[in-house]
Design an enzyme around this catalytic site. Structure first.
Site, PDB file in Angstrom:
ATOM      1  N   GLU A 190       0.811  -1.233   0.000  1.00 31.13           N
ATOM      2  CA  GLU A 190       0.000   0.000   0.000  1.00 31.13           C
ATOM      3  C   GLU A 190       0.840   1.277   0.000  1.00 31.13           C
ATOM      4  OE1 GLU A 190      -2.847  -0.416   3.199  1.00 31.13           O
ATOM      5  OE2 GLU A 190      -3.364  -2.446   2.580  1.00 31.13           O
ATOM      6  N   GLU A 217      -6.131 -10.745  -0.698  1.00 26.45           N
ATOM      7  CA  GLU A 217      -6.911 -10.448   0.521  1.00 26.45           C
ATOM      8  C   GLU A 217      -8.399 -10.319   0.198  1.00 26.45           C
ATOM      9  OE1 GLU A 217      -5.298  -7.084   2.667  1.00 26.45           O
ATOM     10  OE2 GLU A 217      -3.226  -7.649   2.256  1.00 26.45           O
TER      11      GLU A 217
HETATM   12  O1  G3I Z   1      -3.293  -6.199  19.440  1.00 32.81           O
HETATM   13  C1  G3I Z   1      -4.326  -5.378  19.965  1.00 32.81           C
HETATM   14  C2  G3I Z   1      -4.828  -5.943  21.247  1.00 32.81           C
HETATM   15  O2  G3I Z   1      -3.801  -5.912  22.188  1.00 32.81           O
HETATM   16  C3  G3I Z   1      -6.035  -5.128  21.706  1.00 32.81           C
HETATM   17  O3  G3I Z   1      -6.569  -5.712  22.845  1.00 32.81           O
HETATM   18  C4  G3I Z   1      -7.085  -5.062  20.606  1.00 32.81           C
HETATM   19  C5  G3I Z   1      -8.267  -4.198  21.017  1.00 32.81           C
HETATM   20  O4  G3I Z   1      -8.719  -3.430  19.952  1.00 32.81           O
HETATM   21  O5  G3I Z   1      -6.514  -4.531  19.453  1.00 32.81           O
HETATM   22  C6  G3I Z   1      -5.452  -5.317  18.972  1.00 32.81           C
HETATM   23  O6  G3I Z   1      -4.947  -4.776  17.795  1.00 32.81           O
HETATM   24  C7  G3I Z   1      -5.742  -4.912  16.634  1.00 32.81           C
HETATM   25  C8  G3I Z   1      -5.004  -5.773  15.622  1.00 32.81           C
HETATM   26  O7  G3I Z   1      -5.729  -5.811  14.413  1.00 32.81           O
HETATM   27  C9  G3I Z   1      -4.778  -7.190  16.107  1.00 32.81           C
HETATM   28  O8  G3I Z   1      -6.002  -7.821  16.358  1.00 32.81           O
HETATM   29  C10 G3I Z   1      -5.980  -3.545  16.077  1.00 32.81           C
HETATM   30  O9  G3I Z   1      -6.808  -2.799  16.967  1.00 32.81           O
HETATM   31  C11 G3I Z   1      -6.649  -3.632  14.729  1.00 32.81           C
HETATM   32  O10 G3I Z   1      -6.681  -2.334  14.139  1.00 32.81           O
HETATM   33  C12 G3I Z   1      -5.867  -4.546  13.822  1.00 32.81           C
HETATM   34  O11 G3I Z   1      -6.557  -4.625  12.593  1.00 32.81           O
HETATM   35  C13 G3I Z   1      -5.868  -5.249  11.523  1.00 32.81           C
HETATM   36  C14 G3I Z   1      -5.653  -4.226  10.406  1.00 32.81           C
HETATM   37  O12 G3I Z   1      -5.030  -4.872   9.306  1.00 32.81           O
HETATM   38  C15 G3I Z   1      -4.785  -3.065  10.848  1.00 32.81           C
HETATM   39  O13 G3I Z   1      -4.738  -2.123   9.838  1.00 32.81           O
HETATM   40  C16 G3I Z   1      -6.735  -6.382  10.991  1.00 32.81           C
HETATM   41  O14 G3I Z   1      -6.830  -7.402  11.989  1.00 32.81           O
HETATM   42  C17 G3I Z   1      -6.140  -6.953   9.715  1.00 32.81           C
HETATM   43  O15 G3I Z   1      -7.059  -7.844   9.122  1.00 32.81           O
HETATM   44  C18 G3I Z   1      -5.852  -5.828   8.718  1.00 32.81           C
HETATM   45  O16 G3I Z   1      -5.262  -6.393   7.561  1.00 32.81           O
HETATM   46  C19 G3I Z   1      -4.956  -5.493   6.507  1.00 32.81           C
HETATM   47  C20 G3I Z   1      -3.747  -6.049   5.800  1.00 32.81           C
HETATM   48  O17 G3I Z   1      -2.696  -6.278   6.699  1.00 32.81           O
HETATM   49  C21 G3I Z   1      -3.295  -5.120   4.663  1.00 32.81           C
HETATM   50  N1  G3I Z   1      -4.387  -4.823   3.764  1.00 32.81           N
HETATM   51  C22 G3I Z   1      -5.613  -4.366   4.390  1.00 32.81           C
HETATM   52  C23 G3I Z   1      -6.075  -5.354   5.455  1.00 32.81           C
HETATM   53  C24 G3I Z   1      -7.411  -4.967   6.022  1.00 32.81           C
HETATM   54  O18 G3I Z   1      -7.355  -3.740   6.686  1.00 32.81           O
END
Ligand code: G3I
Length: 405
Positions: free
Chosen positions: A171, A294
């Site tokens: 990205e 994805e």
């Molecule tokens: O790790 C913390 C945890 O400690 C906490 O308790 C929890 C509470 O909200 O949050 C956790 O972090 C989250 C993390 O995922 C792990 O679960 C973040 O808030 C959350 O924002 C994060 O989201 C991920 C996202 O990328 C971040 O931008 C999604 O799971 C993941 O599916 C998503 O994947 C991305 C690809 O890597 C790149 N392309 C887009 C795709 C979708 O957004």
């Protein structure tokens, strides 16, 4: 059970099912339904790896054992949803924590699944020590360059020989609505971290560092909103990525693939399968492999949909199945498209259930191919049918990609 590629609806050829050869007239009556076969086995007919992103924590969640069961049986390739990202592997500067990423690799190996490594360079999910240090000025730009090299070198070396495809850079390119309809490398305050603190050569350097650390992994540039080409002008993100990769290759940068994420929503126009196949083939004309990395298709959560109104559900799930199918057919029709990965497979845990995609958290959801109770949705059968009911001349075996030097 393995079906040979000769089974095509209405085809004259006999179908071979296991050791039995079934005469064509009988085949349509006795051939097993694709619904009874795994995505993984159906993908094998075309040499296409079928994948999912994996949430490692859910593999041990005893309240939903279906997650592990489906993850280990339906797919032949897996991507770590979060655990190989920089914030996960180096939460404290200089101290690596590979535990979750190693558990993910072990799961994949136990299930004979290829691994798409995700992701080495991204502006998101960076460790706080890095972003805070840069903001505070305690980490200089010179140090940023050294830190990126170390991160890529150490992570790729840690998993050396175990990764099929690495998402090296993710990205890096703006969307037309962000930059006044003129696409460019991201350089804004929130998403331009690498451009602003390393310089535009971060992309070419990242691929070189990754290649040096693992000469056998396929190295991908990965992005969304590049599923199809549009105007081919300044506002066309797919065209920008095409030009960028062409330029990188002309300079000898070791890039082997372009990943199209395929995050779609039924509220937008999206693309038909021929547009998607054309994009995959156009990217491949640069001498790189492609992949759908994805895939998911969100539904705008109207009140009717939230209430489970059957008409709304029917409409949403039909539109969703069509979009998944278009992505799959586009990949199948492009022989350099090596893998088709969904970004999570169930509506219970899919990332869209908590993310604000412009409609509030969970405002666009129900994006996966199984429902929240792990029951197959129409989209799953659409993917299976696409894999089962296709073959020559339009769908051929995959053409392998070798790492460029
Ligand atoms: O790790 C913390 C945890 O400690 C906490 O308790 C929890 C509470 O909200 O949050 C956790 O972090 C989250 C993390 O995922 C792990 O679960 C973040 O808030 C959350 O924002 C994060 O989201 C991920 C996202 O990328 C971040 O931008 C999604 O799971 C993941 O599916 C998503 O994947 C991305 C690809 O890597 C790149 N392309 C887009 C795709 C979708 O957004």
């Amino acid at each position: 059970m393995k079906l040979r590629r000769s089974i095509v609806i209405g085809a004259v050829a006999a179908a071979t099912v296991g050791a039995l050869t079934i005469a064509p007239a009988v085949a349509s009556l006795t051939a097993p339904s694709p619904a009874d076969q795994t995505l993984r086995d159906l993908g094998r007919r075309h040499g296409l790896a079928i994948g999912t992103a994996i949430n490692v924590d859910l593999l041990n969640d005893t309240t939903q054992p279906q997650y592990k069961q489906i993850a280990s049986t339906q797919f032949s390739t897996v991507s770590p949803e979060n655990v190989m990202k920089w914030e996960s592997v180096e939460p404290t500067q200089g101290t690596y924590d590979w535990s979750k990423a190693d558990a993910f690799v072990k799961f994949a190996q136990q299930n004979h699944q290829l691994i798409r490594g995700h992701v080495l360079v991204w502006h998101n999910q960076l460790p706080k020590w890095l972003t805070d240090g840069v903001t505070a000025g305690t980490i200089t730009k010179t140090q940023v360059r050294a830190l990126l090299k170390k991160h890529i070198t150490d992570e790729v070396a840690h998993f050396k020989g175990k990764i099929w495809q690495w998402d090296v850079v993710n990205e890096a390119v703006s969307d037309p609505w962000e930059t006044n309809n003129v696409i460019k490398l991201r350089d804004d305050a929130s998403k331009g971290f690498w451009y602003n603190n390393y310089g535009p050569d971060y992309i070419s350097d990242a691929f070189k560092f990754a290649r040096a650390a693992d000469p056998h992994a396929l190295l991908f540039y990965n992005d969304y909103n590049i599923d199809a080409f549009g105007s081919q002008g300044a506002d066309d993100k797919a065209q920008f990525v095409y030009n960028m990769v062409k330029d990188l290759k002309s300079k000898g940068v070791p890039i082997d693939g372009i990943g199209s994420q395929g995050h779609l929503s039924t509220r937008y126009g999206n693309f038909d399968s021929i547009q998607i196949a054309n994009a995959q083939n156009k990217f491949a004309s640069l001498g790189v492999a492609t992949a759908i990395t994805e895939a998911d298709v969100r539904s705008l959560m109207t009140d009717a949909l939230k209430a489970g109104d059957s008409n709304a559900v029917n409409e949403a799930f039909q539109a969703q199945a069509e979009n998944y199918s278009n992505l799959m057919q586009g990949c199948l029709a492009a022989p350099h498209c090596l893998s088709f990965t969904v970004w999570g497979f169930d509506d219970k845990n899919n990332w869209t259930t908590t993310t604000d995609l412009g409609s509030g958290p969970g405002g666009e959801a129900l994006a996966a191919i199984y429902d929240a109770n792990y029951q197959p949705k129409r989209a799953l059968n659409a993917l299976k049918a696409d894999l089962a009911y296709t073959g020559e001349p339009y769908v051929r075996d995959r053409i392998p990609q070798h790492p460029s030097r």
